[in-house]
Design an enzyme around this catalytic site. Structure first.
Site, mmCIF file in Angstrom:
data_model
loop_
_atom_site.group_PDB
_atom_site.id
_atom_site.type_symbol
_atom_site.label_atom_id
_atom_site.label_comp_id
_atom_site.label_asym_id
_atom_site.label_seq_id
_atom_site.Cartn_x
_atom_site.Cartn_y
_atom_site.Cartn_z
ATOM 1 N N HIS A 1 -4.037 -9.139 3.746
ATOM 2 C CA HIS A 1 -5.464 -9.064 4.053
ATOM 3 C C HIS A 1 -5.758 -9.773 5.377
ATOM 4 C CE1 HIS A 1 -6.775 -8.295 -0.395
ATOM 5 N NE2 HIS A 1 -6.455 -7.193 0.244
ATOM 6 N N ARG B 1 -1.473 -1.943 -6.788
ATOM 7 C CA ARG B 1 -1.665 -3.087 -5.878
ATOM 8 C C ARG B 1 -2.579 -4.127 -6.522
ATOM 9 N NH1 ARG B 1 -1.511 -4.594 -0.395
ATOM 10 N NH2 ARG B 1 -3.479 -5.257 0.558
ATOM 11 N N HIS C 1 -3.837 2.870 -6.047
ATOM 12 C CA HIS C 1 -4.178 1.533 -5.559
ATOM 13 C C HIS C 1 -4.278 0.533 -6.701
ATOM 14 C CE1 HIS C 1 -5.171 -0.510 -1.838
ATOM 15 N NE2 HIS C 1 -6.099 -1.211 -2.465
ATOM 16 N N LYS D 1 -8.245 20.670 23.206
ATOM 17 C CA LYS D 1 -8.998 21.920 23.115
ATOM 18 C C LYS D 1 -9.660 22.101 21.750
ATOM 19 C CE LYS D 1 -6.057 24.354 26.466
ATOM 20 N NZ LYS D 1 -5.167 25.522 26.687
ATOM 21 N N TYR E 1 -11.184 -9.931 -5.785
ATOM 22 C CA TYR E 1 -10.669 -10.378 -7.080
ATOM 23 C C TYR E 1 -11.535 -11.463 -7.725
ATOM 24 C CZ TYR E 1 -6.773 -7.576 -5.604
ATOM 25 O OH TYR E 1 -6.015 -6.503 -5.186
ATOM 26 N N ARG F 1 0.844 -1.185 0.000
ATOM 27 C CA ARG F 1 0.000 0.000 0.000
ATOM 28 C C ARG F 1 0.888 1.246 0.000
ATOM 29 N NH1 ARG F 1 -2.068 -3.595 3.974
ATOM 30 N NH2 ARG F 1 -4.168 -4.389 3.501
#
Length: 391
Positions: free
Chosen positions: A361, A338, A335, A244, A371, A210
């Site tokens: 995964h 990948r 992506h 804050k 896939y 990634r």
């Protein structure tokens, strides 16, 4: 018949009963008061409260509002226990949908599912999508789980079938998986010649890491002799919100998204010289920059700016787009690299379990679901190998 009362408040007569429920942090007695038009009504309120305490509710469960408890939960619990990106997302839900809404001031102990349902219906009528409302409901469900655990509620009003998300149920469209063809990969490889981040993009194609995992790599994670790397962290640019509410954009290291994401991945042999060349380039950049250089070549990040700073994700994406333009390749999300890695492995007969482990995964079913466009073809090819049995 006259009604007996024992207390006057704002000019009105009530019957008041009190009960002691413990001591506060300073040792002072905690007393609760209950009012009614009659003694019976006041006593009933007291019994209802005490029954709540017996069932595990907090002693002040009747006094806390949804908005106050949510703010405390966000800034005192979520902010210090969840990833910054999660807190920013939750804080956005609170600020956009709770802070100025009719839910904010409701007593947490009196919250009913119908009140939340009416709010969702109103949001839908105002143009909010079913998807947005569903996301809000998941957020509220998480918050109410905390409220139950802390004794402010007996049951979560958002669980089960108590809430109906308004609008037409959204069918999940089949996700379109974008990948690069072999010809496009050749064009990209050609466009990367002489580029200082050539190693980053080729390593992405060769390992399927990634974006954040690539940026988080350190030289100590890479074993050039064994031709493998370890994924142990990610780099991410997030908005940090302090106690804050002040916001600051910052680059941070995080552990990978799941425990399976922490993994060892082999490096294709052809990329070893590319990585060695990249390290030599870093040494040259360090010599040129001198004391201004911020990275440790041996132990620091593999991919940095010319001055050794971590690479901002938005700048990396701009570089990526320029490379695609130079290569004459249609833009696809980062992506897609990948997805290309995984798809090419499937096309070469690599088993599903192995691909799933390489991708990091959390479950093999995740890989199978993503896939589906490749796996059926591989099943057909596998069966076709049996043809020789029938000839």
């Amino acid at each position: 018949m006259s009604v007996k009362t024992n207390y006057v408040k704002n000019g009105k007569e009530y019957y008041r009963v009190t009960v002691t429920v413990g001591r506060d942090a300073n040792g002072k007695l905690i007393r609760k008061e209950f009012y009614g038009k009659t003694k019976k009504e006041a006593e009933a309120k007291k019994e209802e409260y005490l029954n709540g305490i017996k069932n595990g509710l907090n002693v002040d469960f009747q006094d806390v509002t949804l908005g106050d408890l949510m703010y405390t939960w966000l800034f005192e619990v979520v902010r210090v226990s969840r990833k910054p990106a999660t807190f920013v997302k939750y804080e956005g839900h609170y600020r956009n949908y709770i802070k100025d809404s009719e839910l904010y001031g409701l007593k947490i102990s009196l919250i009913k599912s119908i009140q939340i349902q009416r709010y969702y219906n109103k949001l839908y009528q105002e143009g909010k999508s079913s998807k947005t409302i569903r996301t809000l409901n998941n957020f509220l469900k998480t918050f109410f789980n905390y409220a139950v655990d802390e004794g402010y509620l007996v049951k979560n009003p958002c669980t089960g079938k108590k809430i109906v998300i308004p609008g037409t149920p959204e069918e999940k469209a089949e996700a379109k998986i974008e990948t690069f063809t072999d010809e496009e990969i050749k064009k990209i490889t050609e466009a990367l010649k002489g580029h200082r981040l050539k190693a980053l993009f080729l390593l992405a194609f060769g390992t399927g890491l990634r974006q954040g995992e690539l940026l988080g790599l350190k030289w100590t994670d890479i074993d050039l002799e064994k031709k493998e790397l370890k994924v142990q962290r990610t780099i991410k640019q997030v908005t940090i919100i302090d106690a804050k509410g002040n916001r600051k954009y910052k680059t941070i290291e995080q552990i990978p998204k799941t425990k399976n994401s922490i993994r060892t991945v082999p490096i294709p042999s052809s990329l070893i010289p590319v990585l060695k060349e990249h390290k030599a380039m870093q040494r040259e950049e360090k010599l040129k920059a001198g004391s201004a250089y911020l990275n440790d070549i041996e132990k620091g990040y593999v991919f940095t700016t010319e001055l050794g700073n971590t690479i901002d994700a938005s700048n990396l994406l701009k570089t990526y787009k320029r490379i695609l333009d130079k290569a004459g390749v249609k833009y696809k999300k980062f992506h897609a690299i990948r997805h290309t890695f995984a798809t090419k492995l499937f096309e070469r007969g690599v088993p599903l379990k192995t691909v799933s482990e390489l991708l990091g995964h959390s479950d093999i079913s995740t890989t199978a679901n993503i896939y589906t466009h490749v796996i059926p073809k591989e099943k057909i090819n596998a069966v076709e190998t049996l043809n020789d049995l029938f000839i």
